[in-house]
Design a protein around this motif. Structure first.
Motif, PDB file in Angstrom:
ATOM      1  N   GLY A  35      40.510  45.101  29.699  1.00 20.35           N
ATOM      2  CA  GLY A  35      39.950  44.456  28.998  1.00 20.35           C
ATOM      3  C   GLY A  35      39.099  42.921  29.155  1.00 20.35           C
ATOM      4  O   GLY A  35      39.079  42.360  27.976  1.00 20.35           O
ATOM      5  N   LEU A  36      39.141  42.663  30.452  1.00 18.92           N
ATOM      6  CA  LEU A  36      38.379  41.080  30.890  1.00 18.92           C
ATOM      7  C   LEU A  36      37.065  41.721  31.238  1.00 18.92           C
ATOM      8  O   LEU A  36      37.053  42.203  32.319  1.00 18.92           O
ATOM      9  CB  LEU A  36      39.261  40.445  31.520  1.00 18.92           C
ATOM     10  N   ASP A  37      35.904  41.064  30.491  1.00 21.22           N
ATOM     11  CA  ASP A  37      34.755  41.571  30.946  1.00 21.22           C
ATOM     12  C   ASP A  37      34.148  40.421  32.072  1.00 21.22           C
ATOM     13  O   ASP A  37      34.997  39.232  32.190  1.00 21.22           O
ATOM     14  CB  ASP A  37      33.696  41.681  30.062  1.00 21.22           C
ATOM     15  N   GLU A  38      32.869  40.477  32.689  1.00 16.55           N
ATOM     16  CA  GLU A  38      32.580  39.455  33.639  1.00 16.55           C
ATOM     17  C   GLU A  38      32.241  38.083  33.126  1.00 16.55           C
ATOM     18  O   GLU A  38      32.748  37.182  33.913  1.00 16.55           O
ATOM     19  CB  GLU A  38      31.249  40.016  34.152  1.00 16.55           C
ATOM     20  N   SER A  39      31.808  38.077  31.963  1.00 24.52           N
ATOM     21  CA  SER A  39      31.662  36.572  31.407  1.00 24.52           C
ATOM     22  C   SER A  39      33.169  35.851  31.095  1.00 24.52           C
ATOM     23  O   SER A  39      33.060  34.676  31.413  1.00 24.52           O
ATOM     24  CB  SER A  39      31.207  36.799  29.861  1.00 24.52           C
ATOM     25  N   LEU A  40      34.110  36.530  30.827  1.00 28.28           N
ATOM     26  CA  LEU A  40      35.453  36.032  30.734  1.00 28.28           C
ATOM     27  C   LEU A  40      35.952  35.655  32.145  1.00 28.28           C
ATOM     28  O   LEU A  40      36.534  34.696  32.372  1.00 28.28           O
ATOM     29  CB  LEU A  40      36.504  36.759  30.226  1.00 28.28           C
ATOM     30  N   ALA A  41      35.887  36.701  33.010  1.00 28.40           N
ATOM     31  CA  ALA A  41      36.544  36.472  34.293  1.00 28.40           C
ATOM     32  C   ALA A  41      35.701  35.273  35.105  1.00 28.40           C
ATOM     33  O   ALA A  41      36.316  34.683  36.028  1.00 28.40           O
ATOM     34  CB  ALA A  41      36.212  37.716  35.260  1.00 28.40           C
ATOM     35  N   ALA A  42      34.525  35.030  34.803  1.00 34.82           N
ATOM     36  CA  ALA A  42      33.831  33.800  35.303  1.00 34.82           C
ATOM     37  C   ALA A  42      34.227  32.463  34.937  1.00 34.82           C
ATOM     38  O   ALA A  42      33.764  31.561  35.539  1.00 34.82           O
ATOM     39  CB  ALA A  42      32.252  34.081  35.058  1.00 34.82           C
ATOM     40  N   ARG A  43      35.039  32.595  33.896  1.00 37.43           N
ATOM     41  CA  ARG A  43      35.673  31.178  33.356  1.00 37.43           C
ATOM     42  C   ARG A  43      36.670  30.578  34.145  1.00 37.43           C
ATOM     43  O   ARG A  43      37.492  31.601  35.059  1.00 37.43           O
ATOM     44  CB  ARG A  43      36.102  31.352  32.017  1.00 37.43           C
ATOM     45  N   GLU A  52      32.801  43.374  48.319  1.00 41.24           N
ATOM     46  CA  GLU A  52      33.389  44.562  48.051  1.00 41.24           C
ATOM     47  C   GLU A  52      34.772  44.199  46.962  1.00 41.24           C
ATOM     48  O   GLU A  52      35.064  44.790  46.112  1.00 41.24           O
ATOM     49  CB  GLU A  52      33.968  45.217  49.212  1.00 41.24           C
ATOM     50  N   ALA A  53      35.320  42.970  47.600  1.00 40.71           N
ATOM     51  CA  ALA A  53      36.710  42.389  46.733  1.00 40.71           C
ATOM     52  C   ALA A  53      36.253  42.076  45.212  1.00 40.71           C
ATOM     53  O   ALA A  53      36.715  42.391  44.379  1.00 40.71           O
ATOM     54  CB  ALA A  53      37.056  41.337  47.377  1.00 40.71           C
ATOM     55  N   ARG A  54      34.597  41.451  45.104  1.00 42.47           N
ATOM     56  CA  ARG A  54      34.291  41.151  43.974  1.00 42.47           C
ATOM     57  C   ARG A  54      34.245  42.398  42.811  1.00 42.47           C
ATOM     58  O   ARG A  54      34.475  42.203  41.891  1.00 42.47           O
ATOM     59  CB  ARG A  54      33.117  40.291  44.250  1.00 42.47           C
ATOM     60  N   ARG A  55      33.525  43.497  43.385  1.00 41.36           N
ATOM     61  CA  ARG A  55      33.329  44.590  42.769  1.00 41.36           C
ATOM     62  C   ARG A  55      34.749  45.300  42.340  1.00 41.36           C
ATOM     63  O   ARG A  55      34.915  45.512  40.847  1.00 41.36           O
ATOM     64  CB  ARG A  55      32.509  45.578  43.523  1.00 41.36           C
ATOM     65  N   THR A  56      35.691  45.253  43.186  1.00 36.78           N
ATOM     66  CA  THR A  56      36.990  45.808  42.739  1.00 36.78           C
ATOM     67  C   THR A  56      37.567  44.983  41.882  1.00 36.78           C
ATOM     68  O   THR A  56      38.226  45.286  40.840  1.00 36.78           O
ATOM     69  CB  THR A  56      37.693  45.919  44.008  1.00 36.78           C
ATOM     70  N   ALA A  57      37.179  43.597  41.824  1.00 33.67           N
ATOM     71  CA  ALA A  57      38.215  42.620  41.094  1.00 33.67           C
ATOM     72  C   ALA A  57      37.724  42.645  39.607  1.00 33.67           C
ATOM     73  O   ALA A  57      38.374  42.872  38.637  1.00 33.67           O
ATOM     74  CB  ALA A  57      37.913  41.261  41.375  1.00 33.67           C
ATOM     75  N   LEU A  58      36.181  43.089  39.219  1.00 32.17           N
ATOM     76  CA  LEU A  58      35.447  43.271  38.078  1.00 32.17           C
ATOM     77  C   LEU A  58      36.139  44.401  37.477  1.00 32.17           C
ATOM     78  O   LEU A  58      36.039  44.731  36.233  1.00 32.17           O
ATOM     79  CB  LEU A  58      34.050  43.173  38.375  1.00 32.17           C
ATOM     80  N   PHE A  70      47.914  30.079  38.453  1.00 31.14           N
ATOM     81  CA  PHE A  70      46.208  30.089  38.889  1.00 31.14           C
ATOM     82  C   PHE A  70      45.696  28.537  39.360  1.00 31.14           C
ATOM     83  O   PHE A  70      46.385  27.623  38.467  1.00 31.14           O
ATOM     84  CB  PHE A  70      45.527  30.462  37.771  1.00 31.14           C
ATOM     85  N   ASP A  71      45.056  28.557  40.094  1.00 29.67           N
ATOM     86  CA  ASP A  71      44.225  27.207  40.300  1.00 29.67           C
ATOM     87  C   ASP A  71      43.291  26.952  39.159  1.00 29.67           C
ATOM     88  O   ASP A  71      42.399  27.611  39.076  1.00 29.67           O
ATOM     89  CB  ASP A  71      43.410  27.413  41.679  1.00 29.67           C
ATOM     90  N   GLU A  72      43.622  25.866  38.542  1.00 24.52           N
ATOM     91  CA  GLU A  72      42.829  25.478  37.254  1.00 24.52           C
ATOM     92  C   GLU A  72      41.457  25.256  37.449  1.00 24.52           C
ATOM     93  O   GLU A  72      40.609  25.019  36.655  1.00 24.52           O
ATOM     94  CB  GLU A  72      43.560  24.406  36.529  1.00 24.52           C
ATOM     95  N   HIS A  73      40.956  24.780  38.569  1.00 23.01           N
ATOM     96  CA  HIS A  73      39.663  24.307  38.997  1.00 23.01           C
ATOM     97  C   HIS A  73      38.506  25.391  39.681  1.00 23.01           C
ATOM     98  O   HIS A  73      37.464  25.217  39.845  1.00 23.01           O
ATOM     99  CB  HIS A  73      39.621  23.293  40.351  1.00 23.01           C
ATOM    100  N   ARG A  74      39.191  26.662  39.806  1.00 21.78           N
ATOM    101  CA  ARG A  74      38.472  27.635  40.401  1.00 21.78           C
ATOM    102  C   ARG A  74      38.505  28.842  39.148  1.00 21.78           C
ATOM    103  O   ARG A  74      39.085  29.099  38.630  1.00 21.78           O
ATOM    104  CB  ARG A  74      39.080  28.400  41.620  1.00 21.78           C
ATOM    105  N   PRO A  75      37.237  29.486  39.220  1.00 19.33           N
ATOM    106  CA  PRO A  75      37.044  30.719  38.415  1.00 19.33           C
ATOM    107  C   PRO A  75      37.757  31.672  38.721  1.00 19.33           C
ATOM    108  O   PRO A  75      38.560  32.066  39.866  1.00 19.33           O
ATOM    109  CB  PRO A  75      35.504  30.987  38.660  1.00 19.33           C
ATOM    110  N   VAL A  76      38.440  32.290  37.565  1.00 22.96           N
ATOM    111  CA  VAL A  76      39.448  33.519  37.556  1.00 22.96           C
ATOM    112  C   VAL A  76      39.099  34.701  38.510  1.00 22.96           C
ATOM    113  O   VAL A  76      39.748  35.128  39.333  1.00 22.96           O
ATOM    114  CB  VAL A  76      39.730  33.839  36.075  1.00 22.96           C
TER     115      VAL A  76
END
Length: 499
Positions: free
Chosen positions: A372-380, A359-365, A335-341
């Motif tokens: 088991g990774l919610d949006e708050s975790l994924a945004a980090r 659409e990609a964002r909805r599918t990713a979420l 992973f690129d350490e500078h961009r949100p997951v």
């Protein structure tokens, strides 16, 4: 016992969230202290505090004392501390030179460190670059570095990650020997077999706090390690999805390099799981990388649906890139350490499937949520997630390409039982739902039994046994397979330190 390092009331906040909250820990000379707990419980953050290292942007309170001198660190992802541009021999020689002595004395110290780190064929390893080593070999090179540094405290973060049972026994024996030399070992681990064998004291963490501590015998009572389960019931094979024919591979940039794979023929059918098992360094990862186009120094053929695939990733068309996806053992490095997951996971659907960004964002979420990774975790950013959380994100990212074949390289290594089960269950559901084919590279025969239809056992770059998982696990024929299936840690002579 002599106190050589101590953490008192440590609190580490990131963005107002306490990832470690009021943790105290003591390391004593010649003693092994194990810190256990689920992924994201704060184990690694606590261990790194002994080195004075904290996540970017962290607010730290508490005290850390290391009066005995330098602290060695064996990370869960060893490639992150190995210079990719230098051969292993040069890396170790630099460390040995700090201790003084002539060239012969330095060479002997390097050889002794490699021997103690249980690294087979050290002469070959010294000539290689880190990327030419398996994950298990990289782990043992880093262990050798720590031994050469002469540290009085060693923090071992999942030191048996990605290693087969036989190699694991050797690493356990070495850590016991390290403690016997009067060095304090802080063991961060999910592997209860290893903890039970090594630890004098166990500290249990959950959500950044210590929830239990005490002698290993009392804390571990009732906590049973994972055992080999029943293999999947075999089912009829469908058409072949991915196969190799007469595949022989070498490492690039190594003069006179021997073959690391020799005449390999394996296949995985549509909707099937092929598990590649074997000792660390047997060629499992190189085989997976050849399939994925990540290792082009091979002769032979890799076919997708009967059509030969270009050897190099750079020569593959977008559809071919999407069709065969690879999930790395070292999720952090992927992973690129500078961009949100979340942005990085969604980008896969945009780049390889032509999806619109929203659409990609909805599918990713949605896919991240299945793991088991919610949006708050994924945004980090990646540095704010645990190793287990990043591994699940890496798996979700690969799935957004809608692959036909998913190659998983030791993705359950270093995970707690609950996270491991979550990943295996999700993969099993995906196979049934979208007819996904899996190539599952693992030292974990329990995971192979739970997931695989077919198993191929590698040793020194060759297939020594292959067949339906149920047959191979219930009636193994090759001596190595039998040894891998019956290699309990309790077979170690002498027992753990303090026995």
């Amino acid at each position: 016992m002599n106190l050589v390092a101590e953490v008192r009331d440590l609190r580490v906040d990131i963005g107002g969230r306490a990832i470690v909250d009021g943790v105290s820990l003591a390391a004593h000379a010649g003693s092994v202290t194990a810190v256990i707990g689920p992924s994201g419980s704060g184990k690694t953050t606590t261990g790194l505090a002994l080195l004075g290292e904290y996540p970017a942007g962290a607010v730290v309170d508490g005290e850390v004392h290391t009066p005995a001198g330098p602290v060695g660190y064996i990370p869960q992802h060893p490639a992150s501390v190995l210079n990719p541009a230098r051969r292993v021999g040069a890396l170790l020689a630099d460390i040995a030179a700090r201790q003084g002595g002539d060239r012969l004395a330095r060479r002997r110290r390097v050889e002794e460190a490699l021997r103690l780190a249980q690294l087979p064929d050290p002469e070959s390893v010294l000539r290689r670059f880190p990327h030419q080593l398996s994950g298990g070999q990289q782990q043992r090179v880093v262990l050798a570095q720590a031994l050469l540094l002469g540290a009085r405290v060693i923090v071992a973060d999942e030191p048996t990650t990605g290693q087969d049972a036989l190699t694991k026994r050797g690493v356990v024996a070495e850590l016991a020997a390290v403690a016997a030399q009067g060095i304090a070992v802080i063991l961060l681990s999910h592997d209860l077999d290893v903890v039970r064998e090594l630890a004098d004291e166990v500290v249990v963490m959950r959500a950044g706090r210590v929830v239990d501590r005490g002698p290993a015998s009392s804390v571990l009572e009732g906590l049973e390690p994972g055992r080999l389960g029943t293999a999947r019931t075999p089912r009829p094979r469908g058409p072949l999805r991915l196969e190799t024919r007469n595949l022989t591979a070498r490492h690039l940039a190594t003069r006179g390099a021997p073959e690391v794979l020799s005449d390999i023929a394996v296949s995985v059918a549509a909707g099937e799981c092929l598990a590649l098992v074997g000792r660390s360094g047997s060629g499992k990862t190189t085989l997976g990388r050849c399939m994925a186009g990540l290792h082009r120094a091979y002769q032979g053929t890799v076919l997708l649906d009967g059509t030969p695939m270009p050897r190099s990733l750079r020569s593959r068309r977008r559809a071919e890139l999407a069709a065969v996806q690879y999930v790395f053992q070292d999720a952090k490095a992927a992973f690129d350490e500078h961009r949100p997951v979340l942005d990085q996971v969604a980008r896969t659907a945009v780049r390889l499937c032509g999806a619109a960004p929203e659409e990609a964002r909805r599918t990713a979420l949605s896919t991240l949520g299945e793991f088991g990774l919610d949006e708050s975790l994924a945004a980090r950013r990646p540095g704010e997630l645990s190793g287990g959380e990043l591994q699940r994100a890496a798996l979700a990212r690969a799935l957004l390409a809608r692959p036909q074949v998913l190659i998983c390289d030791e993705i359950t290594s270093g995970l707690d039982t609950a996270t491991r089960t979550t990943i295996l269950d999700a993969l099993a559901r995906l196979r049934e739902r979208v007819d996904l084919s899996l190539v599952f590279i693992t030292h974990d025969l329990a995971a192979a039994a739970a997931l695989a239809d077919q198993i191929a056992v590698l040793d020194s770059g060759r297939i020594v046994e292959a067949g339906p998982a149920s047959e191979l696990i219930e009636t193994p024929q090759h001596p190595l397979t039998k040894e891998l299936l019956s290699a309990p840690l309790t077979a170690l002579p002498g027992g753990p330190p303090g026995c």
